[in-house]
Design a protein around this motif. Structure first.
Motif, mmCIF file in Angstrom:
data_model
loop_
_atom_site.group_PDB
_atom_site.id
_atom_site.type_symbol
_atom_site.label_atom_id
_atom_site.label_comp_id
_atom_site.label_asym_id
_atom_site.label_seq_id
_atom_site.Cartn_x
_atom_site.Cartn_y
_atom_site.Cartn_z
ATOM 1 N N TRP A 1 -3.590 -1.407 8.803
ATOM 2 C CA TRP A 1 -3.555 -1.869 7.367
ATOM 3 C C TRP A 1 -4.518 -1.366 6.506
ATOM 4 C CZ3 TRP A 1 -1.937 -7.782 8.205
ATOM 5 C CH2 TRP A 1 -0.414 -7.731 8.281
ATOM 6 N N ILE B 1 -3.169 -4.142 -4.387
ATOM 7 C CA ILE B 1 -2.810 -3.303 -3.558
ATOM 8 C C ILE B 1 -3.142 -4.011 -2.117
ATOM 9 C CG2 ILE B 1 -2.597 -1.025 -2.509
ATOM 10 C CD1 ILE B 1 -3.312 0.086 -5.155
ATOM 11 N N HIS B 2 -1.993 -4.330 -1.411
ATOM 12 C CA HIS B 2 -2.045 -5.001 -0.137
ATOM 13 C C HIS B 2 -1.327 -4.345 0.899
ATOM 14 C CE1 HIS B 2 -0.956 -7.897 2.851
ATOM 15 N NE2 HIS B 2 -1.954 -8.636 2.373
ATOM 16 N N PRO B 3 -2.062 -4.232 2.310
ATOM 17 C CA PRO B 3 -1.424 -3.651 3.510
ATOM 18 C C PRO B 3 -0.076 -4.096 3.719
ATOM 19 C CG PRO B 3 -3.547 -4.673 3.856
ATOM 20 C CD PRO B 3 -3.061 -5.078 2.473
ATOM 21 N N THR C 1 -4.536 1.365 3.321
ATOM 22 C CA THR C 1 -4.742 0.702 1.979
ATOM 23 C C THR C 1 -5.867 1.494 1.266
ATOM 24 O OG1 THR C 1 -3.951 -1.521 2.498
ATOM 25 C CG2 THR C 1 -5.194 -1.233 0.447
ATOM 26 N N GLU D 1 -11.357 -2.951 2.404
ATOM 27 C CA GLU D 1 -10.444 -2.224 3.152
ATOM 28 C C GLU D 1 -11.234 -0.874 3.625
ATOM 29 O OE1 GLU D 1 -7.883 -3.701 3.942
ATOM 30 O OE2 GLU D 1 -6.710 -4.523 2.135
ATOM 31 N N SER E 1 0.729 -1.303 -0.083
ATOM 32 C CA SER E 1 -0.029 0.074 -0.105
ATOM 33 C C SER E 1 0.848 1.284 -0.075
ATOM 34 C CB SER E 1 -1.029 0.056 1.249
ATOM 35 O OG SER E 1 -0.272 0.039 2.327
ATOM 36 N N ILE F 1 -8.437 -4.876 -4.348
ATOM 37 C CA ILE F 1 -7.842 -4.696 -2.649
ATOM 38 C C ILE F 1 -8.719 -5.669 -2.000
ATOM 39 C CG2 ILE F 1 -7.500 -2.224 -2.747
ATOM 40 C CD1 ILE F 1 -10.185 -1.482 -2.132
ATOM 41 N N SER G 1 -4.526 4.774 0.204
ATOM 42 C CA SER G 1 -3.484 4.742 -1.001
ATOM 43 C C SER G 1 -4.304 4.586 -2.327
ATOM 44 C CB SER G 1 -2.854 3.218 -0.762
ATOM 45 O OG SER G 1 -1.855 3.098 -2.010
#
Length: 330
Positions: A190, A157-159, A194, A222, A128, A217, A197
Motif C-alpha cells: 500500500w 490519495i489513499h492506498p 501511494t 507513505e 492510489s 497522503i 502514485s
C-alpha cells in the motif's frame, strides 16, 4: 486532555460498496472482522463511531468512503456520497471527503464540484490507482485536479489493493495467503504504491500545471520522507523537463497525516523532512484504534520532539487551516 483534535483518514463502508467494487476489493471486505464491519458501516448520530471518538479524544472526524469506491460507476459513487452527506448533516462532529468515479474523469470533476458546493464536503479521497491499473499521470485526470485547484480543496490519495497482475508478480511467493495479502496491502505494498502514485504525478508535470493543487497522503508520508533526499538527488541527476524539484513540490503541494502509525521513530523522520505546517494527526479508523492515536499524541507531547505550538499544529491547527474548519474543545 486539554486540546481538540481533527482526524482526516477515517473510513466508512457505504451500503452499496461491496456490490460496486472490483472482485479483489470485494474479497478484502468479505474477509474483514465483524468488529471492523460494524464500525465501518456505523455513521449514526450517536453510535459506536461517536463513542470511539469520545474514548480517543477526537473532536472532529473527517470521514471518507473506504478504498475501492474510486473505481466504481458514477451512480454508485454518488449514492455513497449522498449517504455520507446525510450523516454529516445529522452530526456536527462529522465532516466529509468525497469519493470520485475516477474512471470517468469528466463525471468525477462534476461530482467533486457537487460534493463541495452542495454537500459541503471538504475535498476528496481517491485510491492510489484504479482497478484497471491506471495512475493519475494520465492527462485525462487533469480536469479533476483543475476543479480541486479552483475550489481550493485537497485531494487525499489513499492506498488500495494491488491489481491481480501486480499481486501475482510482486506479492505471491513461497508462503501462505495471509503473508501474500499482508505484503500487498498494509504490510508493505500500500505504502510504496501511494508513494509511486505521487511520484508519477510529479514526473508528468501535474504539480506544474496546477501550482496550487493540494494533495494529502497518510501513514506518515507513505515512505517518502525517508526517501526524500535520495529521490531529490537521483531525479535531479537522471531526469530533465521539470522546472520544480520534487523537494519544492513536497514543500508546496503535499500535506501528510500520521494515520495508522503510532511510534516516534518514523515521526522523527517526518519532523526532519517535512514542514511543520504540513503534518496532521489522523488515526485510520476503524483499521486502527482511536485509543492508539490518543496514546501516540500523549507520547509525542511528552517526548521533547515538538514544542507545544508544534503539537497543537499537528493535533488540529494545520487541519483547521487546510480544511477551513474549526475544532472546538468538548
Amino acid at each position: 486532555m486539554s486540546y481538540p483534535t481533527i482526524t482526516l483518514e477515517e473510513h466508512f463502508l457505504s451500503s452499496n460498496a461491496e456490490s460496486s467494487v472490483s472482485p479483489a476489493i470485494a474479497r478484502f471486505y468479505s474477509s474483514i472482522s465483524p468488529s471492523w464491519r460494524a464500525r465501518l458501516t456505523d455513521i449514526s448520530t450517536h453510535g459506536s463511531r461517536i463513542s470511539d471518538m469520545d474514548s480517543g479524544n477526537i473532536t472532529v472526524q473527517v470521514i471518507s468512503n473506504s478504498f475501492g469506491v474510486s473505481s466504481s460507476t458514477l451512480e454508485a459513487v454518488s449514492f455513497a456520497n449522498d449517504e455520507l452527506a446525510s450523516a454529516v448533516r445529522a452530526q456536527s462532529r462529522f465532516k466529509g471527503l468525497a469519493a470520485l468515479p475516477m474512471k470517468y474523469p469528466t463525471a468525477a470533476a462534476a461530482e467533486l464540484q457537487r460534493c463541495v458546493e452542495q454537500l459541503r464536503f471538504l475535498g476528496a479521497l481517491i485510491d492510489s490507482h484504479l482497478d484497471d491499473g491506471r495512475y493519475y499521470d494520465d492527462e485525462a485526470f487533469n480536469e479533476i485536479f483543475a476543479v480541486a485547484e479552483k475550489l481550493d480543496v485537497p485531494v487525499y490519495i489513499h492506498p488500495t489493493t494491488p491489481t491481480d497482475e501486480v499481486n501475482a508478480a510482486l506479492f505471491k511467493g513461497n508462503y501462505d495467503f495471509n503473508f501474500e495479502m499482508a505484503l500487498g496491502i498494509a504490510g508493505w505494498g500500500w505504502h510504496c504504491d501511494t508513494a509511486l502514485s505521487v511520484l508519477k504525478m510529479y514526473a508528468a508535470g501535474v504539480f506544474e500545471k496546477f501550482l496550487k493543487l493540494k494533495v494529502v497522503i497518510g501513514h506518515m508520508g507513505e515512505m517518502l520522507p525517508f526517501m526524500l533526499d535520495r529521490i531529490e538527488e537521483k531525479l535531479g541527476q537522471m531526469c530533465r523537463g521539470r522546472t520544480l524539484t520534487f523537494r519544492e513540490t513536497w514543500d508546496r503541494n503535499i500535506w501528510i497525516t500520521t494515520s495508522g502509525m503510532f511510534t516516534l521513530a518514523p515521526m522523527a523522520c517526518v519532523l526532519r523532512s517535512t514542514r511543520m505546517d504540513r503534518i496532521m494527526y489522523s488515526v485510520d479508523y476503524p483499521y486502527s484504534e482511536n485509543e492508539q492515536g490518543r496514546q501516540f499524541l500523549e507520547e509525542l507531547r511528552k517526548s521533547g520532539m515538538v514544542t507545544e505550538k508544534d503539537f497543537e499544529m499537528i493535533a488540529y491547527r494545520n487541519a483547521e487551516t487546510l480544511l477551513r474548519i474549526q475544532a472546538e474543545p468538548r
